[in-house]
Design a protein around this motif. Sequence first.
Motif, PDB file in Angstrom:
ATOM      1  N   GLY A   1       1.362  -1.091  -0.400  1.00  0.00           N
ATOM      2  CA  GLY A   1       0.051   0.017  -0.323  1.00  0.00           C
ATOM      3  C   GLY A   1       1.277   1.592   0.089  1.00  0.00           C
TER       4      GLY A   1
ATOM      5  N   VAL B   1      -2.753  -4.549   3.990  1.00  0.00           N
ATOM      6  CA  VAL B   1      -2.506  -3.372   3.140  1.00  0.00           C
ATOM      7  C   VAL B   1      -2.766  -2.013   3.947  1.00  0.00           C
ATOM      8  CG1 VAL B   1      -3.504  -4.575   0.942  1.00  0.00           C
ATOM      9  CG2 VAL B   1      -4.715  -3.765   2.478  1.00  0.00           C
TER      10      VAL B   1
ATOM     11  N   THR C   1      -5.643   0.873  -0.457  1.00  0.00           N
ATOM     12  CA  THR C   1      -5.293  -0.579  -1.707  1.00  0.00           C
ATOM     13  C   THR C   1      -6.283  -1.429  -2.057  1.00  0.00           C
ATOM     14  OG1 THR C   1      -2.999  -0.870   0.187  1.00  0.00           O
ATOM     15  CG2 THR C   1      -3.516  -2.588  -1.647  1.00  0.00           C
TER      16      THR C   1
END
Length: 261
Positions: free
Chosen positions: A166, A202, A206
């Motif tokens: 991310g 994440v 993302t």
Amino acid sequence: MRRRAAILTLAAIALAATACGGRPEPVTTVPPQVVTVPDGAGGTVTVRPTDGPIVTTDEGAAATLRALGAPVELVTVDRAAQRLATTPLPRLAVLAPGVEAPPGVPVLRWALGDPATAGAQVARLGLATGRGAEGVALGRTVDAGVGAALDRVRAAGPPARVLVEGTAAAPLASLLQRLGATAVGYTNVKGVQRDQPAAWLVTPGTARTLASLRAVPELRTVPAVRDRRFRVVDPSLFSPSPELPARLAELVAFLHPAAAP
């Protein structure tokens, strides 16, 4: 031990700040003029108590200021410079490293760095806002909660391998390192099969989801996907605040399920 020493030092500064001729004064009383107060890190911050609220770009700093009963205005990073130059001028800006401020604005830098320093930073903010005693008390509470989470990390055994991706992957990986996890990045499916991460994190925004991972046959046997240990984590929420101990405890439990208390 280092955490406790930092809090005790800040407590001594707060107590000294209340003494005047041997008679304690309310630490919440700030003279209506420009004053210089200790920042809790061996330096000083010049505060303008008659100006506007304390401006910050950090959710944790804003939560801490509210808990201390100090006036606060939370702004986004992209609006910070404009707001800091607008009337009423802030009495103090609490900003993360790298966030610029116009010349003449008092700035106290605020960043997570290491969870073990969170209590000291909370107490430091109390000193810089004229709420020394309240800041030290809140700092001790935060310190105790963070310490309990870190004690669980130390009892967790070998570091867990966690895949992180991310736009905010770097600060999240730094946080995970302090929480007894080894962060690895996403390269390709073969790389994930090689790394065999036990969890998959994440950051917000993302596109990856657990469903999208399970749709890839080669990933279904990877422990993180097989055991559905997938989560969205925003590292900006782990800056010093009254909520930090609970957030850390939840993340540590997710990273180290076998080390349950």
